[in-house]
Design a protein around this motif. Structure first.
Motif, PDB file in Angstrom:
ATOM      1  N   SER A  44       1.014  -1.288   0.025  1.00 53.31           N
ATOM      2  CA  SER A  44      -0.005   0.092  -0.112  1.00 53.31           C
ATOM      3  C   SER A  44       0.851   1.444   0.033  1.00 53.31           C
ATOM      4  O   SER A  44       0.612   2.259  -0.643  1.00 53.31           O
ATOM      5  N   PHE A  45       1.970   1.135   0.730  1.00 57.16           N
ATOM      6  CA  PHE A  45       2.806   2.404   0.884  1.00 57.16           C
ATOM      7  C   PHE A  45       3.704   2.471  -0.358  1.00 57.16           C
ATOM      8  O   PHE A  45       3.495   3.914  -0.873  1.00 57.16           O
ATOM      9  N   ALA A  46       3.946   1.579  -1.197  1.00 60.19           N
ATOM     10  CA  ALA A  46       4.555   1.492  -2.263  1.00 60.19           C
ATOM     11  C   ALA A  46       3.522   2.171  -3.424  1.00 60.19           C
ATOM     12  O   ALA A  46       3.739   3.173  -4.230  1.00 60.19           O
ATOM     13  N   ALA A  47       2.189   1.729  -3.587  1.00 59.08           N
ATOM     14  CA  ALA A  47       1.006   2.091  -4.235  1.00 59.08           C
ATOM     15  C   ALA A  47       0.935   3.750  -4.108  1.00 59.08           C
ATOM     16  O   ALA A  47       0.841   4.417  -5.110  1.00 59.08           O
ATOM     17  N   ILE A  55       4.527  12.510  -1.846  1.00 59.10           N
ATOM     18  CA  ILE A  55       3.514  12.586  -1.277  1.00 59.10           C
ATOM     19  C   ILE A  55       3.600  12.458   0.350  1.00 59.10           C
ATOM     20  O   ILE A  55       3.057  13.096   1.085  1.00 59.10           O
ATOM     21  N   ILE A  56       4.761  11.594   0.644  1.00 60.95           N
ATOM     22  CA  ILE A  56       5.131  11.373   2.024  1.00 60.95           C
ATOM     23  C   ILE A  56       5.605  12.778   2.623  1.00 60.95           C
ATOM     24  O   ILE A  56       4.995  13.060   3.676  1.00 60.95           O
ATOM     25  N   GLY A 122      -8.159   3.149   3.895  1.00 63.37           N
ATOM     26  CA  GLY A 122      -9.035   2.284   4.245  1.00 63.37           C
ATOM     27  C   GLY A 122      -8.671   0.992   4.499  1.00 63.37           C
ATOM     28  O   GLY A 122      -9.002   0.347   5.359  1.00 63.37           O
ATOM     29  N   LYS A 123      -7.822   0.491   3.526  1.00 61.04           N
ATOM     30  CA  LYS A 123      -7.111  -0.677   3.784  1.00 61.04           C
ATOM     31  C   LYS A 123      -5.979  -0.870   5.121  1.00 61.04           C
ATOM     32  O   LYS A 123      -6.028  -1.899   5.700  1.00 61.04           O
ATOM     33  N   LEU A 124      -5.518   0.302   5.130  1.00 64.63           N
ATOM     34  CA  LEU A 124      -4.318   0.452   6.117  1.00 64.63           C
ATOM     35  C   LEU A 124      -5.148   0.615   7.597  1.00 64.63           C
ATOM     36  O   LEU A 124      -4.362   0.259   8.778  1.00 64.63           O
ATOM     37  N   ARG A 125      -6.063   1.323   7.646  1.00 70.78           N
ATOM     38  CA  ARG A 125      -6.578   1.837   8.912  1.00 70.78           C
ATOM     39  C   ARG A 125      -7.026   0.950   9.784  1.00 70.78           C
ATOM     40  O   ARG A 125      -6.738   0.877  11.243  1.00 70.78           O
ATOM     41  N   PRO A 126      -7.379  -0.599   9.486  1.00 71.63           N
ATOM     42  CA  PRO A 126      -7.819  -1.415  10.606  1.00 71.63           C
ATOM     43  C   PRO A 126      -6.424  -1.792  11.349  1.00 71.63           C
ATOM     44  O   PRO A 126      -6.709  -2.384  12.672  1.00 71.63           O
TER      45      PRO A 126
END
Length: 150
Positions: A44-47, A55-56, A122-126
């Motif tokens: 996800s980070f790479a995406a 962006i970071i 949303g994928k990372l938040r859990p």
């Protein structure tokens, strides 16, 4: 010596170094992730970085005032107690500190107009709370480093 996180982190003469150090911290935390959930974070980070190069540091710079505000009560208490390791202090209050930081990113993600960013977030938040808690020692050390330079 500066008394607040905003004075320490947002001073225009130090802010570029602070942003750079935060970017390094994020990269290190992502790199250290292992297992299946770590693979998801890394992918996800790479995406996100591919979707929007730069962006970071941009996100860190944009969110830095809100992060400083979120951590200010913790830093004030830490200083009042004469602490000497903000990372250890944050770790001792990991539940509250991680919630404070995640409230900043949750709010920002909610307001984003970019569906791709919302989807990845949303994928990372859990696992977000666990990941933020794991980063607190490094975060506190980074803040200590910049506070010592004031």
């Amino acid at each position: 010596m500066a008394d607040t996180l905003k004075e320490i982190l947002l001073d225009s003469s130090r802010r570029p170094a602070v942003v750079s150090d935060f970017e390094t911290l994020v990269d290190a935390e992502v790199s250290d992730k292992g297992g299946v959930s770590g693979a998801v974070v890394k992918t996800s980070f790479a995406a996100v970085k591919k979707i929007k190069p730069g962006i970071i540091p941009s996100a860190v710079d944009t969110l830095l005032p809100d992060f400083a505000s979120a951590l200010e009560p913790f830093y004030g208490d830490y200083r009042a107690k004469g602490g000497n390791d903000f990372g250890a202090y944050l770790s001792s209050r990991s539940d509250e500190a991680s919630d404070a930081l995640l409230s900043v990113t949750d709010s920002r993600a909610e307001k984003s107009s970019r569906d791709s960013i919302k989807k990845v977030y949303g994928k990372l938040r859990p696992n977000g709370k666990k990941n933020v808690e794991e980063a607190l020692p490094r975060l506190g050390q980074l803040i200590d480093k910049h506070a010592a330079a004031v």
